[in-house]
Scaffold this active site. Structure first.
Site, PDB file in Angstrom:
ATOM      1  N   ASP A 123       0.813  -1.223   0.000  1.00  0.00           N
ATOM      2  CA  ASP A 123       0.000   0.000   0.000  1.00  0.00           C
ATOM      3  C   ASP A 123       0.847   1.274   0.000  1.00  0.00           C
ATOM      4  OD1 ASP A 123      -1.678  -2.298   1.259  1.00  0.00           O
ATOM      5  OD2 ASP A 123      -3.122  -0.832   0.529  1.00  0.00           O
ATOM      6  N   HIS A 127       0.798   3.433  -2.473  1.00  0.00           N
ATOM      7  CA  HIS A 127      -0.119   4.472  -2.988  1.00  0.00           C
ATOM      8  C   HIS A 127       0.599   5.603  -3.723  1.00  0.00           C
ATOM      9  CE1 HIS A 127      -4.139   3.273  -1.436  1.00  0.00           C
ATOM     10  NE2 HIS A 127      -3.413   2.532  -0.628  1.00  0.00           N
ATOM     11  N   ASP A 166      -1.708  -2.136  -4.319  1.00  0.00           N
ATOM     12  CA  ASP A 166      -1.845  -0.683  -4.200  1.00  0.00           C
ATOM     13  C   ASP A 166      -0.487   0.025  -4.227  1.00  0.00           C
ATOM     14  OD1 ASP A 166      -4.549  -0.990  -4.214  1.00  0.00           O
ATOM     15  OD2 ASP A 166      -4.895  -0.279  -2.180  1.00  0.00           O
ATOM     16  N   ASN A 223      -6.700  -3.116  -4.805  1.00  0.00           N
ATOM     17  CA  ASN A 223      -7.989  -2.637  -5.321  1.00  0.00           C
ATOM     18  C   ASN A 223      -7.854  -1.292  -6.003  1.00  0.00           C
ATOM     19  OD1 ASN A 223      -7.413  -1.752  -2.617  1.00  0.00           O
ATOM     20  ND2 ASN A 223      -9.406  -0.751  -2.619  1.00  0.00           N
ATOM     21  N   HIS A 224      -6.793  -0.539  -5.672  1.00  0.00           N
ATOM     22  CA  HIS A 224      -6.599   0.737  -6.343  1.00  0.00           C
ATOM     23  C   HIS A 224      -5.990   0.578  -7.729  1.00  0.00           C
ATOM     24  CE1 HIS A 224      -7.468   4.071  -3.489  1.00  0.00           C
ATOM     25  NE2 HIS A 224      -7.598   3.029  -2.689  1.00  0.00           N
ATOM     26  N   HIS A 230      -4.719  -9.158  -0.693  1.00  0.00           N
ATOM     27  CA  HIS A 230      -5.050  -7.719  -0.586  1.00  0.00           C
ATOM     28  C   HIS A 230      -6.562  -7.595  -0.469  1.00  0.00           C
ATOM     29  CE1 HIS A 230      -4.080  -3.396  -1.386  1.00  0.00           C
ATOM     30  NE2 HIS A 230      -5.370  -3.388  -1.675  1.00  0.00           N
ATOM     31  N   HIS A 237      -3.704  -4.130   1.950  1.00  0.00           N
ATOM     32  CA  HIS A 237      -4.968  -3.388   1.940  1.00  0.00           C
ATOM     33  C   HIS A 237      -5.246  -2.646   3.245  1.00  0.00           C
ATOM     34  CE1 HIS A 237      -8.827  -2.130   0.484  1.00  0.00           C
ATOM     35  NE2 HIS A 237      -9.479  -2.765   1.418  1.00  0.00           N
ATOM     36  N   HIS A 261      -4.408  -0.447   6.266  1.00  0.00           N
ATOM     37  CA  HIS A 261      -3.359   0.566   6.340  1.00  0.00           C
ATOM     38  C   HIS A 261      -2.642   0.641   7.687  1.00  0.00           C
ATOM     39  CE1 HIS A 261      -4.055   3.180   2.547  1.00  0.00           C
ATOM     40  NE2 HIS A 261      -4.170   1.894   2.280  1.00  0.00           N
TER      41      HIS A 261
END
Lengths: 534, 534
Positions: free
Chosen positions: B19, B21, B59, B127-128, B216, B244, B246
């Site tokens: 994650d 991001h 992610d 998922n992102h 995830h 996933h 955080h």
């Protein structure tokens, strides 16, 4: 020149191509893969001919922000053809940190110890894939960062160009490769006129270099300063490779004034149904030995056929006349017959070429002057839906222009990719909007010009932040101006001052308000000029 | 376990992170570079620790279509840290064409002869950054095509998962690496319940493998089937790496039922101002030797500090009470004092850490139950604009819930990245729109569900074609249905038939029309189910 066809250790072999427009019409069920298939063919020619490098003239991508599919296909094809064990037999003897200064990895990819490059690509950017946005990146920067393209010809200045060539040497042959990535024509024209374009030359053995120049600009005249005349270019050049123009005129044409040759490879995909795009498409295999060159044309096999024909209904009064009751049916039958003939011609041409896509592009331009009427084409399209790649726009109705007042030359517009036609329209629409908007609806802190450019950027390049950036810029400018007037930095007061300014502008009307700002800040004119140059 | 800290030829060293991001808030003037800086730090840790490989839990990108800047920065950082001469000391003994079957280059990047990889990355998608659109590509596919990431854990089926592990061997240690890229929780939940998830195991020496699984999904329960219970996972596993979520809970926690460990590294950037994100962020250095493991926590130095505190105004009636005339000022001063204290604490923490960004994230949750009022925060923000990274949303006013009817747990929502909160809202808005729209305004050929999903796809993933694709799909369906009723294929008749249908649907109301279509086509239910699974 025959000696040049023999490849030896002193002969550069360079594949030249331009305007590949990856991703053009990628959502079209029939034509969606055309650009990728042809790019694959081009790269295959490079591999089979064992060229030293590939030289691209811009607009590798059709969209400034290529779709994921377009970028993925490009990466795939490049990795497939550019990597491998074939040794690279030429050196770069110029300062690579200068040549590739805009890259995060400012050296040529084939000298990177971590990449096994067999066929390096050198490319300038075009107007479709030029650097945009706050980060100043373009699609080629992604490829460059991935180690697959050597992006050159990029300039940070908008007033002055100093072009340092990439100096290449293979055996005894030395090439100085100059390039300018696409710049708005007017701006580059002005730079040339103001003598702000300098092409640096190697000091030693000035006469021993073969000087090549890659440019991606209008070559044909679109308005007084909206193109680059060949005579602007330095006469020490030997060969100019001209991108942007889609018509294939790849055979080098001698400019008798400047004594250099110009080759215009043309696009490898038909992006408009205009006559220039119907010319058979080629790429070039350029050989350079010493200061001699030879350019071998390679016809592209995978390009979708495009046939265009004109008919003038008034020339066929033996078949029909405007007065007949069933003239429409007769004209339709006549056009249908014409298209059938074109399809037959296309099929004959395609015989024995399994790589060519089955459905051709067909354009029949119908001049209906003299009392005829255009007819709706839906049913007509339906008849060819399984045999033509563009069933919806086979027919194009035209009429003699009665007066010359209408200065727009649609043919000229059509010879540009369609999104550029859109550009003009968006600009016009924005202008019209601001001209006709109620005075009190006008944006008092935003200039029309700035807003127009931001909207255009938003539309053309999918720069989602263009408008926001403009607004922030204008806000900061206003805040700076207010601070300079020693307004204390309390938010209430700034608000109040802004409200006052706005009321005043609305009251005085936009023109007077503009004058006022000019007088007060003394900076407005500069800013307008600055915006001009963006 | 102490022997594990000694690195030897039998010990895998794996950097685990998740994650990241990339691109989150990239336009923010203060926080814009946070994700890139921290990704650089993570990769530096990998390099300095000379790990065998990097394992990411999804992610990597915040946006499904990362901006050019995000993609460029990612390529740059990966090329910088993943390439080089460090030898790779482990083998892959599974069938790579199976493990990486979705890639155009279906083999591990470090075995590609054209790439000199020093530190391979293995990653599932989150998922992102999951595959979307007609091409079924995701952002990792671009990195995989560029040879920088080994993307695994991808499935084409929506009903059944058969997971073939990547089998890795270093000396005598053997790891079976399983992974599932993000799938909507409900769907995966259903697959598990229906026993449609199979984890294949190597036949030989079943007991000799260290079995790792990367997932995830929601780990905490968001509704009955909107998460994956740990007990769903096979008990032959040794370590589950859970992406996933955080909150950093990286220290492996033993699941006493399943007898495996779960490590939840957590995100490397704060994407919501919730308590979970305030936990100190780490990545892990995992050592595996034989079937033993050790996970060393590496605190991230570059992560922006985030301090969160709660105050309940009603607990401070010694300082102020709701009846006082100047209570608002007093409460403001109180909150300001609190924030000042948090800032002091942040500064003390930051001492001696030059890599930590200067301005912290601060969240003060103010419970104003008991007759107090929230105040406007603009002036409050202004006071901290130069010292806090999130001046605009420092304060968050809350109140005791009076009843438990309101089932939405905002804390739970806030523990998800903000765009997921948006997802819920968009879905609700679309639903509301279709529920409240006038009957005769409803889209008669389009289902609410399909349209809702298309709009959500459009918003979340920037799938510009999602709506168009849906419409084409529904049109084709309608046409097929009409053709099957043996309506002759004349365009006029189809038009007429469509008009009739529309009139009928409008007359009967949407519900009845839906029943009618179900009855006639006999296919509608299937299609609804199909859409469910997308």
């Amino acid at each position: 020149m025959s000696a040049l066809v023999l490849d030896d250790e002193d002969t550069f072999k360079i594949l030249i191509a331009t305007d590949i427009h990856l991703g053009y019409l990628e959502k079209d069920a029939v034509r969606g893969n055309d650009t990728f298939v042809t790019f694959d063919e081009i790269m295959k020619h490079a591999k089979e001919n064992e060229v030293d490098f590939i030289l691209l003239g811009g607009d590798l991508f059709h969209d400034n922000k290529p779709s994921r599919k377009a970028m993925h296909s490009c990466l795939e094809i490049m990795r497939k053809y550019c990597m491998g064990d074939k040794p690279i037999l030429f050196d770069i003897i110029s300062d690579q940190a200068v040549n590739f200064g805009s890259s995060r990895f400012p050296w040529v990819n084939y000298q990177d110890e971590n990449l096994n490059i067999s066929t390096p690509i050198f490319s300038v950017h075009g107007n479709h894939d030029d650097p945009t946005g706050a980060d100043g990146l373009c699609a080629l920067d992604l490829l460059s960062c991935a180690g697959l393209v050597n992006h050159f010809g990029r300039s940070r200045s908008v007033e002055k160009l100093e072009i340092s060539p990439i100096l290449l040497q293979k055996g005894s042959t030395k090439i100085a490769l100059y390039g300018i990535g696409s710049i708005p024509d007017e701006r580059l024209y002005r730079m040339f006129v103001n003598k702000q374009v300098t092409m640096l030359r190697p000091r030693e053995d000035e006469e021993s270099w073969f000087n090549m120049f890659v440019i991606h600009q209008n070559r044909s005249k679109h308005g007084a300063t909206n193109y680059i005349p060949e005579q602007f270019l330095d006469d020490f050049l030997d060969l100019v490779i001209w991108g942007h123009e889609h018509e294939c005129k790849i055979t080098p044409a001698r400019n008798e004034q400047q004594l250099f040759y110009v080759t215009q490879p043309g696009s490898s995909v038909v992006t408009s149904l205009s006559p220039g795009e119907a010319v058979k498409k080629h790429i070039g295999l350029l050989r350079v030995k010493g200061r001699k060159m030879n350019l071998q044309k390679i016809p592209l096999q995978t390009v979708r056929q495009f046939l265009i024909e004109d008919v003038t209904l008034a020339n066929h009064t033996d078949l029909f006349s405007p007065e007949q009751p069933n003239v429409m049916q007769k004209v339709q039958a006549f056009c249908q017959q014409k298209v059938e003939e074109m399809l037959e011609e296309a099929e004959r041409d395609r015989l024995g070429n399994p790589l060519m896509p089955e459905k051709p592009l067909i354009r029949l331009r119908v001049d209906y002057s003299g009392g005829f009427e255009p007819f709706t084409t839906m049913r007509f399209s339906q008849k060819f839906v399984d045999r033509v790649a563009n069933p919806k726009d086979i027919l194009h109705f035209t009429r003699h222009r009665e007066s010359k007042d209408n200065a727009i030359d649609f043919d000229m517009l059509l010879s540009r990719p369609s999104s550029e036609v859109l550009q003009l329209r968006v600009e016009d629409l924005v202008k019209e909007y601001f001209q006709t908007a109620e005075k009190n609806m006008q944006l008092s802190l935003l200039t029309e010009q700035g807003m127009g450019k931001a909207v255009q950027e938003y539309v053309d390049k999918e720069e989602r932040d263009a408008i926001e950036e403009l607004i922030n810029y204008q806000l900061e400018k206003t805040q700076r101006y207010l601070q300079e007037r020693r307004v204390e930095a309390s938010e209430e007061k700034i608000d109040e001052e802004e409200r006052k300014e706005k009321r005043k502008e609305v009251r005085d009307g936009a023109d007077e308000a503009r004058e006022e700002l000019t007088g007060l800040g003394g900076r407005r004119e500069d800013e307008v000029r600055e915006q001009d140059c963006r």
